[in-house]
Write a protein that holds these residues in place. Sequence first.
Motif, PDB file in Angstrom:
ATOM      1  N   ALA A 135       0.938  -1.213  -0.112  1.00  0.00           N
ATOM      2  CA  ALA A 135      -0.040  -0.075   0.169  1.00  0.00           C
ATOM      3  C   ALA A 135       0.862   1.224  -0.042  1.00  0.00           C
ATOM      4  CB  ALA A 135      -0.993  -0.012   1.304  1.00  0.00           C
ATOM      5  N   TRP A 182       0.388   3.816  -3.157  1.00  0.00           N
ATOM      6  CA  TRP A 182      -0.152   5.154  -2.859  1.00  0.00           C
ATOM      7  C   TRP A 182       0.637   6.135  -2.256  1.00  0.00           C
ATOM      8  CZ3 TRP A 182      -5.991   5.429  -2.417  1.00  0.00           C
ATOM      9  CH2 TRP A 182      -6.468   6.761  -2.448  1.00  0.00           C
ATOM     10  N   TRP A 203      -1.550   6.279   3.451  1.00  0.00           N
ATOM     11  CA  TRP A 203      -2.224   5.069   3.031  1.00  0.00           C
ATOM     12  C   TRP A 203      -1.490   3.772   3.490  1.00  0.00           C
ATOM     13  CZ3 TRP A 203      -7.184   5.538   1.639  1.00  0.00           C
ATOM     14  CH2 TRP A 203      -7.816   4.316   0.803  1.00  0.00           C
ATOM     15  N   THR A 251      -3.084   1.141   6.313  1.00  0.00           N
ATOM     16  CA  THR A 251      -3.361  -0.122   6.039  1.00  0.00           C
ATOM     17  C   THR A 251      -2.429  -1.058   6.866  1.00  0.00           C
ATOM     18  OG1 THR A 251      -3.470   0.470   3.665  1.00  0.00           O
ATOM     19  CG2 THR A 251      -2.912  -1.787   3.726  1.00  0.00           C
ATOM     20  N   LEU A 307     -10.750  -5.211   5.371  1.00  0.00           N
ATOM     21  CA  LEU A 307     -10.611  -3.878   5.248  1.00  0.00           C
ATOM     22  C   LEU A 307      -9.067  -3.368   4.613  1.00  0.00           C
ATOM     23  CD1 LEU A 307     -11.561  -1.061   5.088  1.00  0.00           C
ATOM     24  CD2 LEU A 307     -11.231  -0.847   7.722  1.00  0.00           C
ATOM     25  N   ALA A 308      -8.156  -3.995   5.316  1.00  0.00           N
ATOM     26  CA  ALA A 308      -6.740  -4.029   4.680  1.00  0.00           C
ATOM     27  C   ALA A 308      -6.586  -4.382   3.207  1.00  0.00           C
ATOM     28  CB  ALA A 308      -5.835  -4.498   5.886  1.00  0.00           C
ATOM     29  N   GLN A 338      -8.743  -4.583   1.051  1.00  0.00           N
ATOM     30  CA  GLN A 338      -9.369  -3.617  -0.062  1.00  0.00           C
ATOM     31  C   GLN A 338      -8.738  -2.414  -0.071  1.00  0.00           C
ATOM     32  OE1 GLN A 338     -11.580  -5.037  -2.109  1.00  0.00           O
ATOM     33  NE2 GLN A 338     -11.053  -6.769  -0.813  1.00  0.00           N
ATOM     34  N   MET A 339      -8.018  -1.994   0.926  1.00  0.00           N
ATOM     35  CA  MET A 339      -7.237  -0.606   0.719  1.00  0.00           C
ATOM     36  C   MET A 339      -5.986  -0.934  -0.177  1.00  0.00           C
ATOM     37  SD  MET A 339      -6.949   0.813   4.742  1.00  0.00           S
ATOM     38  CE  MET A 339      -6.243   2.159   4.284  1.00  0.00           C
ATOM     39  N   ALA A 360      -5.947   0.899  -3.837  1.00  0.00           N
ATOM     40  CA  ALA A 360      -4.528   1.468  -4.162  1.00  0.00           C
ATOM     41  C   ALA A 360      -4.003   1.357  -5.384  1.00  0.00           C
ATOM     42  CB  ALA A 360      -3.532   1.277  -2.876  1.00  0.00           C
ATOM     43  N   VAL A 378      -9.723   2.252  13.481  1.00  0.00           N
ATOM     44  CA  VAL A 378      -9.509   3.344  12.501  1.00  0.00           C
ATOM     45  C   VAL A 378      -9.362   4.598  13.099  1.00  0.00           C
ATOM     46  CG1 VAL A 378     -10.496   4.486  10.521  1.00  0.00           C
ATOM     47  CG2 VAL A 378     -10.479   2.058  10.501  1.00  0.00           C
TER      48      VAL A 378
END
Length: 508
Positions: free
Chosen positions: A101, A105, A109, A113, A395-396, A398-399, A403, A466
């Motif tokens: 990540a 990005w 980000w 992540t 979630l990680a 999809q980050m 990215a 988060v």
Amino acid sequence: MRDATPTPPPPADADSQRLAALGYESEFKRDMSLWANFSLGFTYLSPVVGVYTLFAASLMAGGPPMIWAFVIAGVGQLLVALVFSEVVAQFPVAGGVYPWARRLWGRKWGWMTGWIYLLALLSTISAVAYGAGPYVAAVFGFTSDTRTTIACALGLLLLATLINFGGTKVLSAAAVFGFVAEIVGAIAVGAWLLIAHRHHGLSVLFDGFGAQGDHSYLYAFSAAALIGVFQYYGFEACGDVAEEVPNPGRRIPTSMRRTIYIGGAASMGVCLALILAVTDFGAVISGKDADPVTSVLTEAFGSGGARVVLVVVLLSFLSCAMSLQAAASRLTYSFARDRMIVGSRVLATFSERLHVPPNALLLAAVLPALIIVGSAFSADALVKIISFSTLGIYLAFQMVVFAALRARVRGWVPSGDYRLGRWGLPVTVGGLVYGIVALVNICWPRTPGTPWYDNYIVLVSGAVVVGIGALYMALAKPHLRGDAPAGDAVTTRQVGPVAESSSSAASV
């Protein structure tokens, strides 16, 4: 007369050159073979752990059709694994999703992540260890209650930690042993159940047996689908140890795909055998038979034989916890090496004798142990721990996928040894869509009779993680520390075996 000209050092190998071009010099030994790397991912994904942990809850929620959750989640996570394969092939750096990540990005980000993924990994370690507790009780013949479950979980966690302190070779050998034991056990048990103790035909896989109650079956299936969502992660662990694998740009993508293919097939096989061997679905759905796995195994193998099977199950839980710890410690080390976390100097310590980051390993044991002890104060602790763990992991994931999509739109052309070519964009979009749907399903409140904070516990816990991360990042600005490259995916290209970056580090 002796020539005073010093002898030039031997040329660095291609893997070291590639890593140096990416801004790092590794302290790990590249002792992990292709099969050991795959075994690490397989034992982390662990078909036996995933199925046996949530089989009762999912069968109660959705009946036999819950097995189709494995197909849906398997296809979705395969798309994610393909995206990861392109990224790790270009950036084979220890720590997995965090450095990916960061390079795709930027600093902020990448930091967020890594933060989310690390806490989710630590929570998953505790979930796996906690889930083993009842099986330890069944093997040794004592009553399983909250106190004994916690004690057994802590014992398994200690054993996994000791194995990890053995170094890469010991970890590799243990992972391969765990893979062989699990796959042989799964095949043997599944075949026996299907041949000698099958009570139903395949038609039951399309019959909910009233599990939906007053709701639509989609509602029931969505709740039961947690078993598939929980099952299909672990392939990313193959990339967490990228600096311990020779030729990682080729081998790790292969290991990731094998983890999905073989792990998915084994998971469905184990689940199918158990479903068809359940005598009374109504008793499971009503809660009368709260432990159908033990009931099936005892009926099929007798009390003695069931214990032998459960020993193999425990080996699977141990291997899974061990692989999770390895992944968490490498992520922590990668985080600390870039000075991204409090206590970086301590956590980035590397043992030249053991060839592991010892303090990062200890963190991956102590924090899960605290979660396990804290579970004594929560009802349905296992489901809650699993739900948060899955939310954080997804979630990680999809980050990273998002990215990768952003970088691709901005001109990133993957240049590693594994490339999707023209399929890159649709695969990335597909992986992102699947991940978002899965995240919504994980967070969806399903216990309206409980207090709001309990009904929304997964969403609340995710928001807290988060939120704390964002506050820490705003106040301490850890993402600004260090000089590790960031946000340079678009301008990094690979020439032969060596990646060359044409720009300095960038940040969000």
